[in-house]
Enzyme design. Structure first.
Site, PDB file in Angstrom:
ATOM      1  N   ASP A 102       4.876 -14.251  12.059  1.00  8.35           N
ATOM      2  CA  ASP A 102       3.617 -14.474  11.595  1.00  8.35           C
ATOM      3  C   ASP A 102       2.628 -13.542  11.901  1.00  8.35           C
ATOM      4  OD1 ASP A 102       1.221 -15.904  11.561  1.00  8.35           O
ATOM      5  OD2 ASP A 102       1.509 -17.466  12.773  1.00  8.35           O
TER       6      ASP A 102
ATOM      7  N   LYS B 200      -7.196  -1.076  12.008  1.00  9.49           N
ATOM      8  CA  LYS B 200      -6.394  -1.391  10.560  1.00  9.49           C
ATOM      9  C   LYS B 200      -5.408  -0.463  10.429  1.00  9.49           C
ATOM     10  CE  LYS B 200      -5.982  -1.698   5.985  1.00  9.49           C
ATOM     11  NZ  LYS B 200      -5.278  -0.658   4.690  1.00  9.49           N
TER      12      LYS B 200
ATOM     13  N   GLU C 244       0.794  -1.084  -0.169  1.00 13.58           N
ATOM     14  CA  GLU C 244       0.081  -0.196   0.122  1.00 13.58           C
ATOM     15  C   GLU C 244       0.846   1.315  -0.061  1.00 13.58           C
ATOM     16  OE1 GLU C 244      -3.083  -0.126   2.808  1.00 13.58           O
ATOM     17  OE2 GLU C 244      -3.333   2.015   2.650  1.00 13.58           O
TER      18      GLU C 244
ATOM     19  N   HIS D  58      -2.984  10.382  -1.362  1.00  7.61           N
ATOM     20  CA  HIS D  58      -3.321   9.177  -2.114  1.00  7.61           C
ATOM     21  C   HIS D  58      -3.225   9.757  -3.471  1.00  7.61           C
ATOM     22  CE1 HIS D  58      -4.648   5.457   0.366  1.00  7.61           C
ATOM     23  NE2 HIS D  58      -3.650   6.240   0.927  1.00  7.61           N
TER      24      HIS D  58
HETATM   25  C1  MEV Z   1      -5.689   2.790   5.283  1.00  5.97           C
HETATM   26  O1  MEV Z   1      -5.135   1.690   4.854  1.00  5.97           O
HETATM   27  C2  MEV Z   1      -6.068   3.075   6.918  1.00  5.97           C
HETATM   28  C3  MEV Z   1      -7.033   4.258   7.309  1.00  5.97           C
HETATM   29  O2  MEV Z   1      -8.451   3.997   6.711  1.00  5.97           O
HETATM   30  C4  MEV Z   1      -7.080   4.112   8.705  1.00  5.97           C
HETATM   31  C5  MEV Z   1      -8.005   4.893   9.288  1.00  5.97           C
HETATM   32  O3  MEV Z   1      -9.119   5.194   8.953  1.00  5.97           O
HETATM   33  O4  MEV Z   1      -7.826   5.383  10.621  1.00  5.97           O
HETATM   34  C6  MEV Z   1      -6.637   5.464   6.662  1.00  5.97           C
END
Ligand code: MEV
Length: 423
Positions: free
Chosen positions: A277, A261, A83, A375
């Protein structure tokens, strides 16, 4: 050739022979096959010993996140990820945190839990008592399996036993607490759990089924916290935005999943780079986030009395410096050397700091300008290159498109012509 996925003895073939089969099956070209087996720094023979049915390797970029100051020590952090923006974001956040003195971390001893499931006892409570009374015997048996770990100061240290009610009746779960020192520990713990199973059956009169490590490593936690000065993060409004974002995620599982995430983006990238892992870490993190009965965040951001930002993170971190791909994968070994950690605990703490940095970068972008701008610049650069921009004007073309909010091939071509004409 008959087109079937039912292939007897596929594993016995060489990687080249397997690829010949796949080539036919999926109609791959010679070039595609060559790419699959262009293995670079991971020789096919080594890849073939790491997993089964190997036909090639899958390269990913490795980047280095900079600016990390953790407990007054400087680290360069190797990250492997597909990413864009993650490595830059981690570096940027680490710089902001550095302004506030860097990350401060701690961790528990590296204790993993092994579970042994017994069913069919007449009286589960009596069985539970018997297990607890036999603690020394069980520990000795477990430790006999791994004299090397024991001589390094690790090994099975304690046990517990709990009765759980399930849809198919009550079960007795014996838990072994194993100090894994610098290993992730799955092998050691699983071997011990399997070894003590007959004793458990003998003591309880029940039947043992599962004997396996738990990835919810609540006894192997890593923590990090930091202060980010208000000026470094972009002012009071940004601090407030991040605090609101954190509270939103804490209260709402839909947002918490994405918040976590973001933190895992950083952690998993380092886990991948070092051959650890990542499924174990991911499973542990999310299960830990739901431990209180409702899924929430593994990190939190608050405003200090002075108006600065204070962040903290805590999660299970079952990582090792020895065993598995950590030692066999040549690039993982180099990544470990770059990271320079001396113990699994130090490694776990660095990972917690990276997770907190990554989370900060995401929340700052979301609370401030949104993440699409970053992005979009990358996207715009790709469009500029695809439109034929010479190397020296790629950035100019991309910047113009972002500014105009017209990130399109036709616009890129126009700007390229204009810039070249004006030169
Ligand atoms: C994208 O890979 C991760 C985000 O969505 C995390 C978040 O929203 O805190 C930007």
């Amino acid at each position: 050739m008959e087109r079937s996925s039912l292939i007897s003895g596929f594993y016995k073939l060489t990687a080249k022979e397997r690829l010949r089969y796949v080539k036919e099956f999926a109609n791959l070209s010679e070039e595609e096959c060559d790419l699959l087996q262009d293995t670079g720094s991971l020789p096919l023979s080594l890849a073939d010993r790491m997993i089964e049915n190997v036909v090639g390797v899958f390269p990913l970029p490795m980047g280095i996140a900079v600016n990390f100051l953790i407990n007054d020590v400087d680290y360069l952090v190797p990250m492997v990820i597909e990413e864009p923006s993650v490595v830059a974001a981690a570096s940027y956040a680490a710089k902001m945190v550095r302004d506030g003195g860097g990350f401060h971390t701690s961790s528990t001893p590296p204790i993993m839990i092994g579970q042994i499931q017994a069913v069919g006892m007449k009286d589960p409570e009596v069985a539970r008592q018997r297990i607890l009374e036999a603690k020394e015997l069980i520990l000795k048996n477990a430790n006999d399996q791994d004299p090397v770990l024991v001589s390094a100061g690790g090994g099975a240290k304690n046990i517990d036993a709990k009765i759980i009610d399930t849809t198919v009746g009550s079960m007795l779960i014996t838990e072994l607490y194993v100090d894994c020192r610098d290993a992730m520990g799955a092998n050691a713990v699983n071997t011990m759990a399997e070894a003590v199973a007959p004793i458990i059956e003998h003591l309880t009169g029940g039947r043992v089924y599962l004997r396996i490590i738990s990835n919810l490593a609540t006894k192997r936690l890593a923590r990090a916290h930091c202060i980010v000065p208000q000026e470094s993060v972009g002012g009071e409004e940004v601090v407030d935005g991040i605090v609101y974002a954190s509270a939103f995620a804490e209260a709402d599982p839909y947002r918490a999943a994405t918040h976590n995430k973001g933190a895992m983006n950083g952690i998993i990238a380092v886990i991948l780079a070092t051959g650890n892992d990542h499924r174990a870490i991911e499973a542990g993190a999310h299960a830990y986030a739901a431990l209180k009965g409702k899924y929430t965040t593994i990190s939190k951001w608050e405003k200090t009395e002075k108006g600065d930002l204070r962040g903290s993170i805590e999660l299970p971190m079952a990582v090792g410096l020895i065993g598995g791909a950590v030692k066999t994968h040549p690039i993982a070994r180099i990544a470990m050397k770059i990271l320079g950690v001396k113990t699994a605990n130090e490694f776990a703490e660095v990972l917690a700091a990276v997770g907190l940095a990554q989370n900060l970068a995401a929340l700052r972008a979301l609370a401030h300008e949104g993440i699409q701008r970053g992005h979009m610049s990358l996207h715009a650069r790709n469009i500029a290159v695809a439109a034929g921009a010479p190397e020296d004007i790629v950035n100019l073309v991309a910047e113009r498109m972002v500014k105009e909010r017209k990130i399109r091939m036709d616009r890129a071509k126009e700007i390229i012509e204009e810039l070249i004409a004006a030169d």
